[in-house]
Design a protein around this motif. Sequence first.
Motif, PDB file in Angstrom:
ATOM      1  N   SER A 155     -20.291  -0.602 -52.774  1.00  0.00           N
ATOM      2  CA  SER A 155     -19.361  -1.577 -53.196  1.00  0.00           C
ATOM      3  C   SER A 155     -20.107  -2.316 -54.219  1.00  0.00           C
ATOM      4  CB  SER A 155     -18.873  -2.543 -52.160  1.00  0.00           C
ATOM      5  OG  SER A 155     -18.114  -3.553 -52.616  1.00  0.00           O
ATOM      6  N   LEU A 156     -21.420  -2.834 -53.963  1.00  0.00           N
ATOM      7  CA  LEU A 156     -22.226  -3.565 -54.883  1.00  0.00           C
ATOM      8  C   LEU A 156     -22.151  -2.596 -56.158  1.00  0.00           C
ATOM      9  CD1 LEU A 156     -24.153  -5.888 -55.660  1.00  0.00           C
ATOM     10  CD2 LEU A 156     -25.950  -4.622 -54.290  1.00  0.00           C
ATOM     11  N   THR A 157     -22.655  -1.359 -55.924  1.00  0.00           N
ATOM     12  CA  THR A 157     -23.062  -0.604 -57.180  1.00  0.00           C
ATOM     13  C   THR A 157     -21.473  -0.527 -58.108  1.00  0.00           C
ATOM     14  OG1 THR A 157     -24.470   0.758 -55.774  1.00  0.00           O
ATOM     15  CG2 THR A 157     -23.901   1.606 -58.059  1.00  0.00           C
ATOM     16  N   GLY A 158     -20.462  -0.346 -57.424  1.00  0.00           N
ATOM     17  CA  GLY A 158     -19.536  -0.545 -58.299  1.00  0.00           C
ATOM     18  C   GLY A 158     -19.020  -1.645 -58.993  1.00  0.00           C
ATOM     19  N   THR A 159     -19.589  -2.976 -58.420  1.00  0.00           N
ATOM     20  CA  THR A 159     -19.403  -4.074 -58.894  1.00  0.00           C
ATOM     21  C   THR A 159     -20.185  -4.406 -60.118  1.00  0.00           C
ATOM     22  OG1 THR A 159     -18.464  -5.405 -56.909  1.00  0.00           O
ATOM     23  CG2 THR A 159     -19.576  -6.576 -58.722  1.00  0.00           C
ATOM     24  N   LEU A 160     -21.444  -3.895 -60.044  1.00  0.00           N
ATOM     25  CA  LEU A 160     -22.529  -3.804 -61.002  1.00  0.00           C
ATOM     26  C   LEU A 160     -21.956  -3.007 -62.144  1.00  0.00           C
ATOM     27  CD1 LEU A 160     -26.059  -3.558 -58.949  1.00  0.00           C
ATOM     28  CD2 LEU A 160     -24.616  -5.572 -60.041  1.00  0.00           C
TER      29      LEU A 160
ATOM     30  N   GLU B 285     -19.063  -2.359 -63.056  1.00  0.00           N
ATOM     31  CA  GLU B 285     -17.942  -2.831 -63.804  1.00  0.00           C
ATOM     32  C   GLU B 285     -18.276  -4.378 -64.546  1.00  0.00           C
ATOM     33  OE1 GLU B 285     -14.978  -3.434 -60.760  1.00  0.00           O
ATOM     34  OE2 GLU B 285     -14.733  -1.485 -60.411  1.00  0.00           O
ATOM     35  N   THR B 286     -19.398  -4.534 -64.554  1.00  0.00           N
ATOM     36  CA  THR B 286     -19.924  -5.843 -65.105  1.00  0.00           C
ATOM     37  C   THR B 286     -20.517  -5.608 -66.557  1.00  0.00           C
ATOM     38  OG1 THR B 286     -20.261  -6.782 -62.812  1.00  0.00           O
ATOM     39  CG2 THR B 286     -21.209  -8.198 -64.794  1.00  0.00           C
TER      40      THR B 286
ATOM     41  N   LEU C  91     -22.817 -12.651 -61.295  1.00  0.00           N
ATOM     42  CA  LEU C  91     -22.719 -11.725 -60.109  1.00  0.00           C
ATOM     43  C   LEU C  91     -22.767 -12.743 -59.026  1.00  0.00           C
ATOM     44  CD1 LEU C  91     -24.942  -8.732 -61.337  1.00  0.00           C
ATOM     45  CD2 LEU C  91     -22.197  -8.852 -60.876  1.00  0.00           C
TER      46      LEU C  91
ATOM     47  N   SER D 248     -19.688 -12.992 -56.999  1.00  0.00           N
ATOM     48  CA  SER D 248     -19.057 -11.666 -56.568  1.00  0.00           C
ATOM     49  C   SER D 248     -19.237 -11.771 -54.787  1.00  0.00           C
ATOM     50  CB  SER D 248     -19.754 -10.542 -56.874  1.00  0.00           C
ATOM     51  OG  SER D 248     -19.333  -9.149 -56.133  1.00  0.00           O
ATOM     52  N   ASP D 249     -18.436 -11.551 -54.164  1.00  0.00           N
ATOM     53  CA  ASP D 249     -18.540 -11.148 -52.471  1.00  0.00           C
ATOM     54  C   ASP D 249     -19.728  -9.949 -52.330  1.00  0.00           C
ATOM     55  OD1 ASP D 249     -16.955 -13.317 -52.332  1.00  0.00           O
ATOM     56  OD2 ASP D 249     -15.116 -12.232 -51.749  1.00  0.00           O
ATOM     57  N   ASP D 250     -19.864  -9.353 -53.114  1.00  0.00           N
ATOM     58  CA  ASP D 250     -20.624  -7.924 -53.003  1.00  0.00           C
ATOM     59  C   ASP D 250     -22.317  -8.112 -52.950  1.00  0.00           C
ATOM     60  OD1 ASP D 250     -18.442  -6.264 -52.716  1.00  0.00           O
ATOM     61  OD2 ASP D 250     -18.389  -6.130 -54.647  1.00  0.00           O
TER      62      ASP D 250
END
Length: 169
Positions: free
Chosen positions: A101-106, A108-109, A136, A139-141
Amino acid sequence: MDDSTLQNRRRFLEGVSVGGGILLAGCSGQFGGDAQENVQGDAGQSGSNGVAAVASVDQQAMRKEQAAIRQKVQSGEMNQTEAQQEMASLQTKYVSDAVDSLTGTLEETDGVTVGKTYDSFGVVTVEGEAGAILGLLESDDVRAFVSISDVEEQVAKRNQQANSTSSGQ
């Protein structure tokens, strides 16, 4: 300063102190993983300079499943060895999900590049614009930021312990 800026600053400082303390104490190793650290990513990425994002694990859901495992042990449905294996598997699953999930958020940033992934520590190195990285924290991640050198030190300690354990047998 407005409330959101103060909240982000407090969250950052709390994350650095709490996340860094956890990482330095080696407590994040409780999530299991192989003795040799599983590292994914560009081997040419930065060494000891930079920042690593600590993934935010769903502690509440994990504790609920751990309680169910303890209940099975108490009722005799599962022995201690099975429970320990199940707990380790559970922790690995939750950390892996959090890192994904964290990798996905990163990814997309804008202004941020994903570096190495340290699976058993639940950490991903991050490079990019300071403002984007600090953003970041909303983000909840992201649970916290720690120094990449702290992560690498813990990986080295774990590998040294694994090597000394295997050579001592």
